[in-house]
Design a protein around this motif. Structure first.
Motif, short mmCIF file in Angstrom:
data_model
loop_
_atom_site.label_atom_id
_atom_site.label_comp_id
_atom_site.label_asym_id
_atom_site.label_seq_id
_atom_site.Cartn_x
_atom_site.Cartn_y
_atom_site.Cartn_z
N ASP A 147 0.85 -1.20 0.00
CA ASP A 147 0.00 0.00 0.00
C ASP A 147 0.88 1.24 0.00
OD1 ASP A 147 -2.44 1.39 0.05
OD2 ASP A 147 -2.39 1.56 2.24
N ILE A 148 0.41 2.30 -0.66
CA ILE A 148 1.13 3.57 -0.71
C ILE A 148 0.16 4.70 -0.41
CG2 ILE A 148 2.42 5.18 -2.17
CD1 ILE A 148 3.31 2.76 -3.84
N LYS A 149 0.50 5.52 0.58
CA LYS A 149 -0.31 6.69 0.93
C LYS A 149 0.62 7.89 1.04
CE LYS A 149 -3.68 4.06 3.52
NZ LYS A 149 -4.22 3.70 4.81
N SER A 150 0.12 9.05 0.64
CA SER A 150 0.92 10.26 0.79
C SER A 150 0.42 11.06 1.98
CB SER A 150 0.87 11.11 -0.48
OG SER A 150 -0.44 11.58 -0.70
N PRO A 152 5.00 -0.14 8.57
CA PRO A 152 5.06 1.05 7.73
C PRO A 152 6.50 1.41 7.36
CG PRO A 152 4.18 1.59 9.92
CD PRO A 152 4.56 0.15 9.92
N LEU A 153 6.65 1.92 6.15
CA LEU A 153 7.90 2.48 5.67
C LEU A 153 7.63 3.96 5.41
CD1 LEU A 153 10.77 2.45 4.40
CD2 LEU A 153 9.67 1.80 2.25
N VAL A 154 8.42 4.82 6.03
CA VAL A 154 8.24 6.26 5.90
C VAL A 154 9.30 6.81 4.95
CG1 VAL A 154 8.12 8.46 7.13
CG2 VAL A 154 7.36 6.36 8.27
N ILE A 155 8.84 7.58 3.96
CA ILE A 155 9.75 8.23 3.02
C ILE A 155 9.51 9.74 3.15
CG2 ILE A 155 10.50 8.42 0.64
CD1 ILE A 155 9.28 5.67 0.13
N ILE A 169 7.25 6.92 -6.83
CA ILE A 169 6.95 6.04 -5.70
C ILE A 169 5.79 5.09 -6.03
CG2 ILE A 169 6.10 6.00 -3.33
CD1 ILE A 169 7.86 8.42 -2.82
N LYS A 170 4.86 5.54 -6.81
CA LYS A 170 3.70 4.70 -7.14
C LYS A 170 4.10 3.47 -7.97
CE LYS A 170 0.44 8.42 -6.64
NZ LYS A 170 1.02 9.73 -6.62
#
Length: 132
Positions: free
Chosen positions: A57-60, A79-82, A97-98
């Motif tokens: 999953d990817i959320k901004s 979670p991975l934080v960028i 990133i997507k």
């Protein structure tokens, strides 16, 4: 034997050179520890680790400058934080990133804790790589 300033300077110089040579020789052999998500605990906070996983999953963030990815490796998920600086590095390398969604990746980052939950913060913009 008297220790003069000249002798002391020479001893300090030789000791410094030996130390620098040792650093140069052993630095390439320092590797990041590869771990499974289930093995991550509070004792690993501030430790840099490597995880082979899938981005599920990817959320901004609300501002859109940071991203929160959910990664899983079959033993658990976290979670991975960028942060914005890593996002900028990724964009410089023409990475979106997507594009990482549902891909098997290798992540190198630092273990942190936020709101009593363990997470990993990406080390650099090139620390997230798609695996074949």
């Amino acid at each position: 034997m008297d220790i003069t300033d000249d002798k002391l300077v020479k001893i300090a110089l030789v000791t410094s050179l030996i130390g620098l040579i040792g650093l140069i020789m052993f630095t390439p052999s320092i590797e990041v520890k590869e771990v499974k998500i289930k093995d991550i605990d509070r004792g690993m906070i501030d430790e840099e680790v490597s995880i082979n996983c899938v981005v599920s999953d990817i959320k901004s963030s609300k501002s859109g400058s940071s991203y929160f990815l959910t990664i899983s490796d079959g033993t658990g998920q976290m979670p991975l934080v960028i942060f914005e600086s890593q996002v900028a590095q990724m964009q410089t390398n023409n990475l979106d990133i997507k594009d990482f969604k549902d891909k098997k990746v290798n992540v190198v980052g630092k273990i942190t804790e936020y709101n009593n939950e363990m997470e990993i913060v990406l080390s650099e913009g090139d620390s997230l790589k798609i695996l074949n």
